[in-house]
Scaffold this active site. Structure first.
Site, short mmCIF file in Angstrom:
data_model
loop_
_atom_site.label_atom_id
_atom_site.label_comp_id
_atom_site.label_asym_id
_atom_site.label_seq_id
_atom_site.Cartn_x
_atom_site.Cartn_y
_atom_site.Cartn_z
N LEU A 54 63.36 -31.17 -121.18
CA LEU A 54 64.17 -30.69 -122.30
C LEU A 54 63.27 -30.29 -123.48
CD1 LEU A 54 67.08 -33.29 -122.45
CD2 LEU A 54 66.87 -31.25 -121.03
N HIS A 74 70.81 -41.25 -113.39
CA HIS A 74 69.58 -41.47 -112.62
C HIS A 74 69.92 -42.33 -111.39
CE1 HIS A 74 65.32 -41.79 -111.81
NE2 HIS A 74 65.53 -43.07 -111.53
C1 GRF Z 1 71.60 -36.90 -108.19
O1 GRF Z 1 71.05 -37.79 -107.29
C2 GRF Z 1 71.29 -37.33 -109.58
O2 GRF Z 1 71.26 -38.70 -109.75
C3 GRF Z 1 69.92 -36.79 -109.76
O3 GRF Z 1 69.96 -35.53 -109.12
C4 GRF Z 1 70.94 -35.53 -108.10
C5 GRF Z 1 71.88 -34.39 -108.36
O4 GRF Z 1 72.78 -34.16 -107.33
N1 GRF Z 1 69.51 -36.83 -111.13
P1 GRF Z 1 73.98 -33.14 -107.53
O5 GRF Z 1 73.41 -31.80 -107.93
O6 GRF Z 1 74.90 -33.71 -108.58
O7 GRF Z 1 74.67 -33.05 -106.19
#
Ligand code: GRF
Length: 197
Positions: free
Chosen positions: A94, A110
């Site tokens: 960011l 996360h």
């Molecule tokens: C998820 O595992 C999230 O925790 C991580 O990136 C992934 C995104 O998946 N930060 P999506 O694009 O929401 O399917």
């Protein structure tokens, strides 16, 4: 009404969980005013369009340098005027200014129980690979505010998920999404929206 912008880079299953949460009334007093992706091929953009949400792609590849990309990205955010920015699988560092301008108004999901398996280099499948290598029996997901650090902001919500014998990173990733991410991200947004009333 809490106006949110969701920033995405990939498949957008967390975005879908938010769209469904709003549609089904589990996320109250909230409107998704826009979805921004840095990646033109992100399926998340299709999910947004299918739901009738304004979707924007701002790709660093289209700009001469990072500064120009940052400016365009910030200008798009400003135009959407969100009360809250939700990072849902947004793989972009960011702009510092964004963190200043939207302090305490940016949240991230996360896929581990912070402070385990987080920080620089821990994203996507790498998080689950590390959890399996370490042999933890419980992992999970965390929703937290975003500050200048990587995964260091104040924790809003966490949910634990069991690691099972024979798990692969892919299998564990899927379980963490289903049992934790898609549950706590909508819930956290609902709580933030409710706390503003
Ligand atoms: C998820 O595992 C999230 O925790 C991580 O990136 C992934 C995104 O998946 N930060 P999506 O694009 O929401 O399917």
């Amino acid at each position: 009404m809490l106006n949110i912008v969701v920033c995405v880079s990939g498949g957008g299953t967390n975005l879908q969980a938010i769209i469904d949460g709003v549609a089904e009334g589990r996320i109250r007093n909230t409107k998704i005013v826009g979805v921004i992706s840095n990646n033109a091929g992100a399926y998340a953009l299709t999910r947004a369009k299918d739901a009738g949400i304004p979707a924007f792609c701002i790709s660093p590849k289209k700009f001469e340098n990072r500064e120009n990309f940052n400016q365009a990205f910030l200008a798009q955010l400003e135009a959407l005027a969100p009360d809250l920015i939700v990072l849902a699988g947004f793989l972009v560092i960011l702009p510092e200014k964004m963190i200043e301008v939207y302090r305490n108004r940016i949240i991230n999901i996360h896929p581990s129980l912070i402070p385990s398996f987080c920080g620089t280099g821990y994203y996507g499948l790498k998080v689950h690979e590390a959890a399996l290598t370490r042999g933890v029996k419980v992992t999970g997901a965390t929703v937290h505010y975003v500050d200048e650090g990587t995964d260091t902001g104040r924790i809003i919500m966490q949910k634990a998920v069991e690691v099972l014998e024979g798990d692969t990173p892919e299998v564990l990733q899927r379980r963490v999404m289903e049992q934790a991410e898609w549950v706590i991200l909508p819930k956290a947004i609902d709580e933030i929206a409710s706390s503003r009333e």
